[in-house]
Design a protein around this motif. Structure first.
Motif, PDB file in Angstrom:
ATOM      1  N   VAL A  44       0.852  -1.179   0.000  1.00  0.00           N
ATOM      2  CA  VAL A  44       0.000   0.000   0.000  1.00  0.00           C
ATOM      3  C   VAL A  44       0.892   1.235   0.000  1.00  0.00           C
ATOM      4  O   VAL A  44       2.065   1.169   0.356  1.00  0.00           O
ATOM      5  CB  VAL A  44      -0.960   0.024   1.218  1.00  0.00           C
ATOM      6  N   TYR A  45       0.320   2.336  -0.415  1.00  0.00           N
ATOM      7  CA  TYR A  45       1.023   3.614  -0.423  1.00  0.00           C
ATOM      8  C   TYR A  45       0.343   4.546   0.565  1.00  0.00           C
ATOM      9  O   TYR A  45      -0.870   4.718   0.525  1.00  0.00           O
ATOM     10  CB  TYR A  45       1.007   4.238  -1.815  1.00  0.00           C
ATOM     11  N   VAL A  46       1.124   5.164   1.424  1.00  0.00           N
ATOM     12  CA  VAL A  46       0.588   6.113   2.406  1.00  0.00           C
ATOM     13  C   VAL A  46       0.393   7.445   1.697  1.00  0.00           C
ATOM     14  O   VAL A  46       1.342   8.041   1.187  1.00  0.00           O
ATOM     15  CB  VAL A  46       1.540   6.266   3.607  1.00  0.00           C
ATOM     16  N   ALA A  47      -0.848   7.899   1.666  1.00  0.00           N
ATOM     17  CA  ALA A  47      -1.179   9.159   1.005  1.00  0.00           C
ATOM     18  C   ALA A  47      -1.201  10.320   1.989  1.00  0.00           C
ATOM     19  O   ALA A  47      -0.919  11.454   1.626  1.00  0.00           O
ATOM     20  CB  ALA A  47      -2.535   9.054   0.317  1.00  0.00           C
ATOM     21  N   ARG A  48      -1.546  10.028   3.245  1.00  0.00           N
ATOM     22  CA  ARG A  48      -1.651  11.080   4.249  1.00  0.00           C
ATOM     23  C   ARG A  48      -1.408  10.491   5.626  1.00  0.00           C
ATOM     24  O   ARG A  48      -1.819   9.369   5.909  1.00  0.00           O
ATOM     25  CB  ARG A  48      -3.046  11.701   4.202  1.00  0.00           C
ATOM     26  N   VAL A  49      -0.750  11.275   6.484  1.00  0.00           N
ATOM     27  CA  VAL A  49      -0.481  10.857   7.854  1.00  0.00           C
ATOM     28  C   VAL A  49      -1.146  11.849   8.789  1.00  0.00           C
ATOM     29  O   VAL A  49      -1.077  13.057   8.570  1.00  0.00           O
ATOM     30  CB  VAL A  49       1.039  10.831   8.136  1.00  0.00           C
ATOM     31  N   TYR A  50      -1.817  11.340   9.813  1.00  0.00           N
ATOM     32  CA  TYR A  50      -2.442  12.204  10.815  1.00  0.00           C
ATOM     33  C   TYR A  50      -1.484  12.303  11.995  1.00  0.00           C
ATOM     34  O   TYR A  50      -1.503  11.472  12.892  1.00  0.00           O
ATOM     35  CB  TYR A  50      -3.796  11.615  11.242  1.00  0.00           C
ATOM     36  N   TRP A  51      -0.611  13.290  11.981  1.00  0.00           N
ATOM     37  CA  TRP A  51       0.438  13.417  13.004  1.00  0.00           C
ATOM     38  C   TRP A  51      -0.111  13.866  14.341  1.00  0.00           C
ATOM     39  O   TRP A  51       0.488  13.597  15.363  1.00  0.00           O
ATOM     40  CB  TRP A  51       1.506  14.406  12.539  1.00  0.00           C
ATOM     41  N   GLY A  52      -1.230  14.549  14.372  1.00  0.00           N
ATOM     42  CA  GLY A  52      -1.764  15.089  15.615  1.00  0.00           C
ATOM     43  C   GLY A  52      -1.863  14.077  16.739  1.00  0.00           C
ATOM     44  O   GLY A  52      -1.251  14.241  17.784  1.00  0.00           O
ATOM     45  N   PRO A  53      -2.609  12.986  16.563  1.00  0.00           N
ATOM     46  CA  PRO A  53      -2.737  12.015  17.651  1.00  0.00           C
ATOM     47  C   PRO A  53      -1.552  11.073  17.765  1.00  0.00           C
ATOM     48  O   PRO A  53      -1.616  10.095  18.485  1.00  0.00           O
ATOM     49  CB  PRO A  53      -4.016  11.260  17.287  1.00  0.00           C
ATOM     50  N   GLY A  54      -0.470  11.316  17.061  1.00  0.00           N
ATOM     51  CA  GLY A  54       0.714  10.487  17.211  1.00  0.00           C
ATOM     52  C   GLY A  54       0.919   9.492  16.091  1.00  0.00           C
ATOM     53  O   GLY A  54       1.564   8.475  16.271  1.00  0.00           O
ATOM     54  N   GLY A  55       0.411   9.761  14.924  1.00  0.00           N
ATOM     55  CA  GLY A  55       0.654   8.893  13.777  1.00  0.00           C
ATOM     56  C   GLY A  55      -0.016   7.544  13.868  1.00  0.00           C
ATOM     57  O   GLY A  55       0.441   6.593  13.253  1.00  0.00           O
ATOM     58  N   ARG A  57      -3.046   6.775  12.760  1.00  0.00           N
ATOM     59  CA  ARG A  57      -3.905   6.539  11.595  1.00  0.00           C
ATOM     60  C   ARG A  57      -3.242   7.125  10.357  1.00  0.00           C
ATOM     61  O   ARG A  57      -2.624   8.194  10.416  1.00  0.00           O
ATOM     62  CB  ARG A  57      -5.278   7.205  11.757  1.00  0.00           C
ATOM     63  N   VAL A  58      -3.380   6.428   9.242  1.00  0.00           N
ATOM     64  CA  VAL A  58      -2.860   6.903   7.967  1.00  0.00           C
ATOM     65  C   VAL A  58      -3.897   6.619   6.881  1.00  0.00           C
ATOM     66  O   VAL A  58      -4.701   5.702   7.004  1.00  0.00           O
ATOM     67  CB  VAL A  58      -1.518   6.230   7.591  1.00  0.00           C
ATOM     68  N   THR A  59      -3.880   7.426   5.834  1.00  0.00           N
ATOM     69  CA  THR A  59      -4.690   7.159   4.656  1.00  0.00           C
ATOM     70  C   THR A  59      -3.805   6.405   3.684  1.00  0.00           C
ATOM     71  O   THR A  59      -2.706   6.864   3.361  1.00  0.00           O
ATOM     72  CB  THR A  59      -5.179   8.467   3.999  1.00  0.00           C
ATOM     73  N   VAL A  60      -4.258   5.232   3.243  1.00  0.00           N
ATOM     74  CA  VAL A  60      -3.461   4.415   2.337  1.00  0.00           C
ATOM     75  C   VAL A  60      -4.232   4.150   1.051  1.00  0.00           C
ATOM     76  O   VAL A  60      -5.457   4.167   1.017  1.00  0.00           O
ATOM     77  CB  VAL A  60      -3.047   3.073   2.977  1.00  0.00           C
ATOM     78  N   ALA A  72      -8.788   3.895  -1.545  1.00  0.00           N
ATOM     79  CA  ALA A  72      -8.122   4.776  -0.588  1.00  0.00           C
ATOM     80  C   ALA A  72      -8.938   4.744   0.695  1.00  0.00           C
ATOM     81  O   ALA A  72     -10.122   5.063   0.686  1.00  0.00           O
ATOM     82  CB  ALA A  72      -8.036   6.196  -1.121  1.00  0.00           C
ATOM     83  N   ILE A  73      -8.313   4.306   1.804  1.00  0.00           N
ATOM     84  CA  ILE A  73      -9.009   4.235   3.091  1.00  0.00           C
ATOM     85  C   ILE A  73      -8.068   4.665   4.208  1.00  0.00           C
ATOM     86  O   ILE A  73      -6.845   4.690   4.033  1.00  0.00           O
ATOM     87  CB  ILE A  73      -9.539   2.817   3.394  1.00  0.00           C
ATOM     88  N   ASP A  74      -8.648   4.968   5.355  1.00  0.00           N
ATOM     89  CA  ASP A  74      -7.868   5.225   6.562  1.00  0.00           C
ATOM     90  C   ASP A  74      -7.690   3.902   7.289  1.00  0.00           C
ATOM     91  O   ASP A  74      -8.636   3.115   7.391  1.00  0.00           O
ATOM     92  CB  ASP A  74      -8.584   6.212   7.480  1.00  0.00           C
ATOM     93  N   THR A  75      -6.500   3.662   7.800  1.00  0.00           N
ATOM     94  CA  THR A  75      -6.227   2.431   8.532  1.00  0.00           C
ATOM     95  C   THR A  75      -5.278   2.716   9.679  1.00  0.00           C
ATOM     96  O   THR A  75      -4.653   3.782   9.730  1.00  0.00           O
ATOM     97  CB  THR A  75      -5.660   1.338   7.601  1.00  0.00           C
ATOM     98  N   ALA A  76      -5.174   1.779  10.599  1.00  0.00           N
ATOM     99  CA  ALA A  76      -4.280   1.938  11.742  1.00  0.00           C
ATOM    100  C   ALA A  76      -2.839   1.685  11.306  1.00  0.00           C
ATOM    101  O   ALA A  76      -2.561   0.757  10.542  1.00  0.00           O
ATOM    102  CB  ALA A  76      -4.672   0.962  12.841  1.00  0.00           C
ATOM    103  N   THR A  77      -1.925   2.479  11.808  1.00  0.00           N
ATOM    104  CA  THR A  77      -0.513   2.339  11.485  1.00  0.00           C
ATOM    105  C   THR A  77       0.018   0.979  11.930  1.00  0.00           C
ATOM    106  O   THR A  77       0.871   0.400  11.267  1.00  0.00           O
ATOM    107  CB  THR A  77       0.291   3.468  12.163  1.00  0.00           C
ATOM    108  N   ARG A  78      -0.505   0.439  13.025  1.00  0.00           N
ATOM    109  CA  ARG A  78       0.002  -0.838  13.547  1.00  0.00           C
ATOM    110  C   ARG A  78      -0.262  -2.007  12.607  1.00  0.00           C
ATOM    111  O   ARG A  78       0.344  -3.056  12.745  1.00  0.00           O
ATOM    112  CB  ARG A  78      -0.595  -1.119  14.918  1.00  0.00           C
ATOM    113  N   HIS A  79      -1.150  -1.851  11.629  1.00  0.00           N
ATOM    114  CA  HIS A  79      -1.437  -2.919  10.680  1.00  0.00           C
ATOM    115  C   HIS A  79      -0.494  -2.902   9.488  1.00  0.00           C
ATOM    116  O   HIS A  79      -0.664  -3.707   8.565  1.00  0.00           O
ATOM    117  CB  HIS A  79      -2.876  -2.830  10.188  1.00  0.00           C
ATOM    118  N   LEU A  80       0.488  -2.023   9.503  1.00  0.00           N
ATOM    119  CA  LEU A  80       1.436  -1.890   8.407  1.00  0.00           C
ATOM    120  C   LEU A  80       2.858  -2.077   8.913  1.00  0.00           C
ATOM    121  O   LEU A  80       3.129  -1.856  10.084  1.00  0.00           O
ATOM    122  CB  LEU A  80       1.298  -0.515   7.750  1.00  0.00           C
ATOM    123  N   TYR A  81       3.763  -2.465   8.024  1.00  0.00           N
ATOM    124  CA  TYR A  81       5.181  -2.594   8.381  1.00  0.00           C
ATOM    125  C   TYR A  81       6.026  -2.353   7.129  1.00  0.00           C
ATOM    126  O   TYR A  81       5.510  -2.287   6.019  1.00  0.00           O
ATOM    127  CB  TYR A  81       5.478  -3.979   8.960  1.00  0.00           C
TER     128      TYR A  81
END
Length: 156
Positions: A44-55, A57-60, A72-81
């Motif tokens: 997946v490609y990260v299109a947007r990062v929500y830095w406010g709450p500590g990264g 959630r990301v839009t991928v 294109a959806i928002d997903t939890a960062t912990r589900h990616l590596y």
């Protein structure tokens, strides 16, 4: 392609893969493959990062699990590596990026910095899932498969 037939300009994004198995449920004892929207291991490609709450959630942008269409959806960062900077040339991914409202992507330097930060956040958030719950024998979660749980001092 646009109306003139020209290919869109490539942009720098942060690429990542979806974890093969993720822990969920009460005490993190349940394992599920990939996510609801993506197969495990999907790029997946990260299109947007929500830095406010500590990264967290990301839009991928990536190919959907069941239809193989680009979504294109928002997903939890912990589900990616495996976050890494990537120059994206794929026309469908670039179209979906434009539709998501982020046609310019990241710069090369920012993509490199963001990928390192997102990898650290993802490890941290995976470690916080049921920290006092032991993993089952022969656990298939991403932390156990890659050795992250031993690095974090968790019971493996």
């Amino acid at each position: 392609m646009d109306e003139s037939g020209a290919l869109p300009e490539p942009v720098w994004l942060v690429a990542a893969n979806v974890v093969a198995w993720r822990r969920c449920g009460a005490g993190g004892r349940e394992l599920r493959p990939g996510t609801k929207s993506f197969k495990g291991g999907a790029k997946v490609y990260v299109a947007r990062v929500y830095w406010g709450p500590g990264g967290d959630r990301v839009t991928v942008i990536g190919r959907a699990r069941h239809t193989s269409r680009w979504i294109a959806i928002d997903t939890a960062t912990r589900h990616l590596y495996g976050f890494r900077p990537k120059l994206v040339h794929t026309p469908r991914a670039l179209e979906r990026l434009t539709e998501a409202g982020h046609p310019h992507g990241f710069g090369a330097e920012f993509a490199a910095t963001a990928s390192a930060a997102l990898e650290a956040y993802a490890r941290q958030y995976r470690a916080e899932i049921a920290p006092f719950s032991p993993h089952p024998d022969r656990c298939l979660c991403h932390a156990c498969l890659t050795g992250e749980s031993a690095e974090a001092g968790q019971v493996a």
